[in-house]
Each structure stands twice: as structure tokens, then as C-alpha cells.
Design an enzyme around this catalytic site. Structure first.
Site, mmCIF file in Angstrom:
data_model
loop_
_atom_site.group_PDB
_atom_site.id
_atom_site.type_symbol
_atom_site.label_atom_id
_atom_site.label_comp_id
_atom_site.label_asym_id
_atom_site.label_seq_id
_atom_site.Cartn_x
_atom_site.Cartn_y
_atom_site.Cartn_z
ATOM 1 N N ASN A 3 -3.887 -1.654 3.797
ATOM 2 C CA ASN A 3 -4.316 -2.113 5.124
ATOM 3 C C ASN A 3 -5.025 -1.030 5.944
ATOM 4 O O ASN A 3 -5.805 -1.342 6.838
ATOM 5 C CB ASN A 3 -3.147 -2.734 5.897
ATOM 6 N N CYS A 10 1.208 -2.279 10.162
ATOM 7 C CA CYS A 10 2.657 -2.036 10.184
ATOM 8 C C CYS A 10 3.209 -1.958 11.599
ATOM 9 O O CYS A 10 4.360 -2.312 11.833
ATOM 10 C CB CYS A 10 2.980 -0.761 9.427
ATOM 11 N N GLU A 63 4.472 11.333 10.003
ATOM 12 C CA GLU A 63 3.098 11.755 9.759
ATOM 13 C C GLU A 63 2.477 12.076 11.108
ATOM 14 O O GLU A 63 2.773 11.408 12.100
ATOM 15 C CB GLU A 63 2.314 10.630 9.063
HETATM 16 P P1 NAD Z 1 3.640 -2.612 -1.238
HETATM 17 O O1 NAD Z 1 4.914 -1.869 -1.046
HETATM 18 O O2 NAD Z 1 3.644 -3.811 -2.093
HETATM 19 O O3 NAD Z 1 2.533 -1.623 -1.874
HETATM 20 C C1 NAD Z 1 2.258 -0.374 -1.315
HETATM 21 C C2 NAD Z 1 1.864 0.592 -2.426
HETATM 22 O O4 NAD Z 1 2.959 0.726 -3.320
HETATM 23 C C3 NAD Z 1 0.687 0.116 -3.278
HETATM 24 O O5 NAD Z 1 -0.098 1.239 -3.614
HETATM 25 C C4 NAD Z 1 1.350 -0.456 -4.500
HETATM 26 O O6 NAD Z 1 0.546 -0.394 -5.661
HETATM 27 C C5 NAD Z 1 2.551 0.472 -4.651
HETATM 28 N N1 NAD Z 1 3.690 -0.091 -5.367
HETATM 29 C C6 NAD Z 1 4.162 -1.365 -5.333
HETATM 30 N N2 NAD Z 1 5.234 -1.490 -6.136
HETATM 31 C C7 NAD Z 1 5.456 -0.266 -6.690
HETATM 32 C C8 NAD Z 1 6.417 0.256 -7.605
HETATM 33 N N3 NAD Z 1 7.378 -0.499 -8.104
HETATM 34 N N4 NAD Z 1 6.338 1.559 -7.949
HETATM 35 C C9 NAD Z 1 5.371 2.351 -7.437
HETATM 36 N N5 NAD Z 1 4.433 1.920 -6.562
HETATM 37 C C10 NAD Z 1 4.475 0.621 -6.196
HETATM 38 O O7 NAD Z 1 3.084 -2.893 0.215
HETATM 39 P P2 NAD Z 1 1.834 -3.787 0.632
HETATM 40 O O8 NAD Z 1 2.327 -5.141 0.886
HETATM 41 O O9 NAD Z 1 0.684 -3.617 -0.272
HETATM 42 O O10 NAD Z 1 1.447 -3.034 1.986
HETATM 43 C C11 NAD Z 1 1.855 -3.449 3.228
HETATM 44 C C12 NAD Z 1 3.165 -2.795 3.635
HETATM 45 O O11 NAD Z 1 2.913 -1.440 3.995
HETATM 46 C C13 NAD Z 1 3.767 -3.438 4.854
HETATM 47 O O12 NAD Z 1 5.160 -3.519 4.706
HETATM 48 C C14 NAD Z 1 3.409 -2.466 5.967
HETATM 49 O O13 NAD Z 1 4.233 -2.549 7.097
HETATM 50 C C15 NAD Z 1 3.503 -1.166 5.258
HETATM 51 N N6 NAD Z 1 2.757 -0.120 5.970
HETATM 52 C C16 NAD Z 1 3.456 0.837 6.638
HETATM 53 C C17 NAD Z 1 2.769 1.827 7.351
HETATM 54 C C18 NAD Z 1 3.516 2.904 8.119
HETATM 55 O O14 NAD Z 1 2.885 3.858 8.545
HETATM 56 N N7 NAD Z 1 4.822 2.783 8.316
HETATM 57 C C19 NAD Z 1 1.365 1.834 7.348
HETATM 58 C C20 NAD Z 1 0.686 0.837 6.654
HETATM 59 C C21 NAD Z 1 1.405 -0.127 5.962
#
Ligand code: NAD
Length: 464
Positions: A136, A269, A441
Site C-alpha cells: 500500500n 494502516c 520507524e
Molecule cells: P500481508 O501481511 O499479507 O503482506 C505483507 C508482506 O508480507 C508482503 O510482502 C507479503 O508477501 C509478506 N508475507 C505474507 N505472508 C508471509 C509469510 N508467511 N512469510 C513471509 N512473508 C509473508 O499484508 P497485506 O495485506 O499485503 O498488507 C496490508 C497490511 O499491512 C495491513 O494490515 C496494514 O495495516 C499493514 N500496514 C502496516 C503499516 C504500518 O506502518 N504499521 C504500513 C502499511 C501497511
């Protein structure tokens, strides 16, 4: 040697293929760790001033290529162009901040009770960092980690989200163009994140995991990292409340709630998922909110004036529809929007009559859906806001200074915006409490995630 597999990146705008990247697996991960380990030997010996100079050149390239990078981001994940430029500037501000902060990694000396001893505390780069990022914010989630890690003297291996590897690869190419030494910042796209990650997570040479993504995945990675005792920075999901008190400036609150909720089509997020309004002003608030939401321009992210692009993929769209269907089934009412338009586009939506048992109140919808609820008094507002396992960002609107501080202090969140719907900035700490993560961060805190503290005690020889 067999040819490496590739995977295609499809644009959410119209499903067209915008690029193809290598699909990396365990073998590539092992080779990347070897390269990062070799690079670390010399990178950690560079002076902070040398690292800072390369970061500055990287920053200059990011600024110079802004339009090209913004277009790629819009194509890859559907962010409207103007917003993509905004993200690039925000993302570049972390490179600028850590180019400066590299020079401020200070040590300390401690008074000793022994005349012949000198006690020193230094900070050293932790080693190889493994970064995993979300789609995102294809640039900002990367630079918020990579810039401080490189500034600290660490080397970095990034597995970007499978939806947005092109932006990450451009970032790494520009780092190289800026003079970043071979092996200091590598990008390993993968269609399946698990096989490549398992190698990186289990290798004891990788000392830090910096992750942005969902809470469910973050929890799994947290457990796995215990095997090699890695340091962790986990930026996870949120479920931000937005409290509007009866003395709030209503026009400003409506304007900011729209910016906070509908930024990136609600796929953020820190964007609000629950708008709580004091019962005395709730009707007036909703009357102003509906036209502000229905006038948002949904359309092609590449067209000037577009405010909301498509959702990132079919799964994202299905989640939005499922959340709305669940809410309607349990008695909620649609006050605006509520329907898909075409492809991955969805109408900006306002829901009323929302209750705690509904999915919109428990999970991140990650789409353009704004549930509005009512509260009676301050104590109830705080209890409702804190009634979640998440703790990333919260917002409150009031003109009462005492209430502003009281409520900000009571909220169990890592970030609180008082009359401010968009608080994130490079010099401030971004991160959550509870299930929203660990670590920060940004600011002086962001670089600490990549530094180990070393204590050196030196006994002087006796004087003759
Ligand atoms: P996701 O957890 O499905 O994926 C995020 C990343 O993790 C991707 O690169 C994905 O390939 C990887 N991933 C997924 N499963 C994995 C595994 N088993 N092992 C290793 N890597 C794995 O999240 P998403 O739905 O793609 O992204 C949105 C989420 O990110 C939301 O929950 C959002 O709130 C969060 N987010 C948080 C922040 C913050 O700063 N706190 C910022 C942006 C997004």
C-alpha cells in the site's frame, strides 16, 4: 543452470501487464545473504560521513525521477498520481532525515567508581537486515527501513510485496546509481513469500527483521525469529478510531476525516476505520460528511483530478463487499455509496447503525468505507476507542485543551492526532502498541532498530 522463473505484475487499473520480475526462491536467498555478508565487512567500516553522502545522492535521484516513479506506482498499485507524488516526497524525506541522522549516532562515557577504569558505550551496526514490505506504500514502507539501516552501516535484503516489486527494484537501482556499493541493498521479489523468507529468517547471519504487513503474518514471523534471536521491528495492522467531540470545528473534522479515511482509497494502516461522533452533533456531522464523500472523484489514477483509484486486487474488493454485506445483514444502513462501480473500483461509502459485532468494527476493511457511530460522553468515547486489540493510530477532534490532552494520554495507541488527521512525518516515531507491532520507524528512534549497543570497559595500566 535452469532459467529463473518470472512472474507478471498486473495493473489494478485495467488488468494489463505492466512488468515481469524474477521469482526468487531459497537458492537466491542464500546467495543474497552471502553477498550481503561480504558487503557488510566493508560497509560497516565506512564513516558515517561517507554513508551520508551516498544517501544524499540517492535522495537527489529520487527527487529528480519523481514523476517517473509516481507513474510506475500508479500503474502498479492504483494510487492516484497526485497522491503517489505525495508518497514519494514523504518517502524521500526519510532518506534525507537518515542521511543527516547517520552523523548523530553518538556514544557515551559513564563515570566509574574506580580511578583506573574508563567506561564507554558505543553503537554499532547490527548486521544484515531482512525487510518485508506491504504494497500500500511501495516506497515509504521501504525507505522508512532501508534508509536508517544503511545509515547505521547495515546491509539490507528486501522482499517487497508481490503486488509492487517494480517500485522496489527501481529504488534499489537508484541506490546503485547513487554509488551504493554492490550487495548493500538487494531486492528479491517472490510470488510466494514463504520459501524465500524461511531461508532469511532461519539464517543466523541475518540479525534484524523489519516487517510491514498484517498482524497475522507479523505474529508468525515473530515466533520464527525466536530461533535465531533476531531483533524485530514489526509495523502491523491498525483499526484507528476518530473521535469527534461536541465542541469540535465540524467543517475541519469532516474535511480531515475524509482525508484520513479515503487516502489511498482507505488502504492505509493509519486510516480511520471507526468514526465516533458525540450524539449532540452526530446528525449535523453526517449531513456534512455525505456530500464530502459522494463528491470524491473515483477514476483512473493516471488522470489529473482523480481522488480514489481502484482497489489493489480482487481479494481487496471482495473483502470490502463482504464487510458491507455483513454490516447490512446485522442491521447497518448505507448512507452513501455501497456498491462496486466496475473492475476494481468501488463507491466511497458511509455506513450508519454500525455495531461492535460487525466485521467492519473488528477487522481492517482496507477500502473506502466509513462507519459512523455515536457516543454519549468522554469516558464512553475512550472506552470505545480502546476496545480493540490494535493500537496504531487514533484521532480526536475538540477545541477543549484539557480534553485534548486527557484523551490523548488515555488512548492506548502509538500515534495520536489531535485535530490532525495526517500526523506521519519523518522526524516523528511511527509505530503501534498491542497487536499493531513492536519498534518505531522515523526520527531518532528509527535508526536504533539497526544498532547494537556495545559496552567497553577499559582498565588503565598503573601509573609508574
Ligand atoms: P500481508 O501481511 O499479507 O503482506 C505483507 C508482506 O508480507 C508482503 O510482502 C507479503 O508477501 C509478506 N508475507 C505474507 N505472508 C508471509 C509469510 N508467511 N512469510 C513471509 N512473508 C509473508 O499484508 P497485506 O495485506 O499485503 O498488507 C496490508 C497490511 O499491512 C495491513 O494490515 C496494514 O495495516 C499493514 N500496514 C502496516 C503499516 C504500518 O506502518 N504499521 C504500513 C502499511 C501497511
Amino acid at each position: 543452470m535452469t532459467a529463473q522463473m518470472k512472474f507478471a505484475i498486473q495493473s489494478p487499473i485495467d488488468g494489463s501487464v505492466v512488468g515481469e520480475v524474477a521469482d526468487n526462491g531459497p537458492e537466491e536467498a542464500r546467495r543474497a545473504i552471502d553477498r550481503a555478508a561480504a558487503a557488510f565487512v566493508s560497509w560497516k567500516q565506512t564513516t558515517a560521513y561517507e554513508r551520508s553522502a551516498i544517501l544524499r545522492r540517492w535522495l537527489a535521484l529520487l527527487v529528480e525521477r519523481e514523476q517517473e516513479l509516481a507513474r510506475l506506482m500508479a500503474l502498479e498499485m492504483g494510487k492516484p498520481l497526485a497522491e503517489a507524488v505525495g508518497e514519494l516526497r514523504y518517502s524521500a524525506s526519510f532518506v534525507e532525515w537518515y542521511a543527516e541522522e547517520a552523523k548523530r549516532v553518538y556514544g557515551e562515557t559513564l563515570p566509574s567508581q574506580f580511578r583506573h577504569k574508563r567506561l564507554l558505550v558505543t553503537r554499532q551496526p547490527a548486521g544484515i537486515v531482512y525487510g518485508i514490505t506491504a504494497w500500500n506504500f511501495p516506497h515509504a514502507t521501504v525507505t522508512r527501513k532501508v534508509a536508517p539501516a544503511l545509515a547505521a552501516g547495515c546491509t539490507f535484503i528486501l522482499k517487497p510485496a508481490e503486488q509492487t516489486p517494480l517500485s522496489a527494484l527501481r529504488l534499489a537501482a537508484l541506490w546503485e546509481e547513487a554509488g551504493g556499493p554492490e550487495g548493500t541493498f538487494q531486492v528479491l521479489p517472490a510470488l510466494d513469500p514463504v520459501p524465500v523468507s524461511e531461508v532469511l529468517l532461519d539464517d543466523p547471519r541475518v540479525r534484524v527483521l523489519a516487517f510491514t504487513g498484517s498482524t497475522a503474518v507479523g505474529m508468525r514471523l515473530y515466533e520464527r525469529c525466536g530461533r535465531t534471536m533476531k531483533r524485530l521491528a514489526l509495523e502491523l495492522g491498525g483499526h484507528a478510531p476518530f473521535l469527534v467531540f461536541h465542541d469540535a470545528d465540524l467543517d475541519a473534522a469532516v474535511r480531515e476525516v475524509v482525508a484520513c479515511k479515503f487516502r489511498n482509497g482507505g488502504q492505509t494502516c493509519v486510516c480511520t476505520n471507526r468514526i465516533y461522533v458525540h450524539e449532540a452533533i452526530a446528525d449535523r456531522f453526517v449531513e456534512r460528511l455525505i456530500p464530502a464523500v459522494t463528491s470524491l472523484r473515483v477514476g483512473d489514477p493516471l488522470e489529473a483530478g482523480t481522488e480514489i483509484g481502484p482497489l489493489v486486487n480482487a481479494r481487496g474488493l471482495a473483502k470490502v463487499q463482504a464487510h458491507i454485506a455483513d454490516a447490512l445483514e446485522k442491521g447497518a444502513e448505507v448512507l452513501a455509496g455501497g456498491r462496486p462501480i466496475q473492475g476494481l473500483y468501488f463507491e466511497p461509502t458511509v455506513l450508519a447503525g454500525v455495531r461492535p459485532s460487525m466485521r467492519v468494527m473488528q477487522e481492517e476493511t482496507f477500502g473506502p468505507v466509513a462507519p459512523v457511530l455515536r457516543f454519549r460522553d468522554e469516558a464512553e468515547a475512550v472506552a470505545l476507542a480502546d476496545g480493540t486489540t490494535y493500537g496504531l493510530a487514533a484521532y480526536l477532534w475538540t477545541r477543549d485543551l484539557g480534553r485534548a490532552i486527557r484523551v490523548a494520554e488515555a488512548l492506548e495507541y502509538g500515534i495520536v492526532g489531535i485535530n490532525d488527521g495526517v500526523p506521519s512525518t519523518a522526524q516523528a516515531p511511527l509505530g503501534g502498541v498491542k497487536n499493531s507491532g513492536i519498534g518505531r520507524e522515523g526520527g531518532k528512534w528509527g535508526i536504533e532498530e539497526f544498532l547494537d549497543i556495545k559496552y567497553i570497559s577499559m582498565a588503565l595500566p598503573p601509573t609508574a
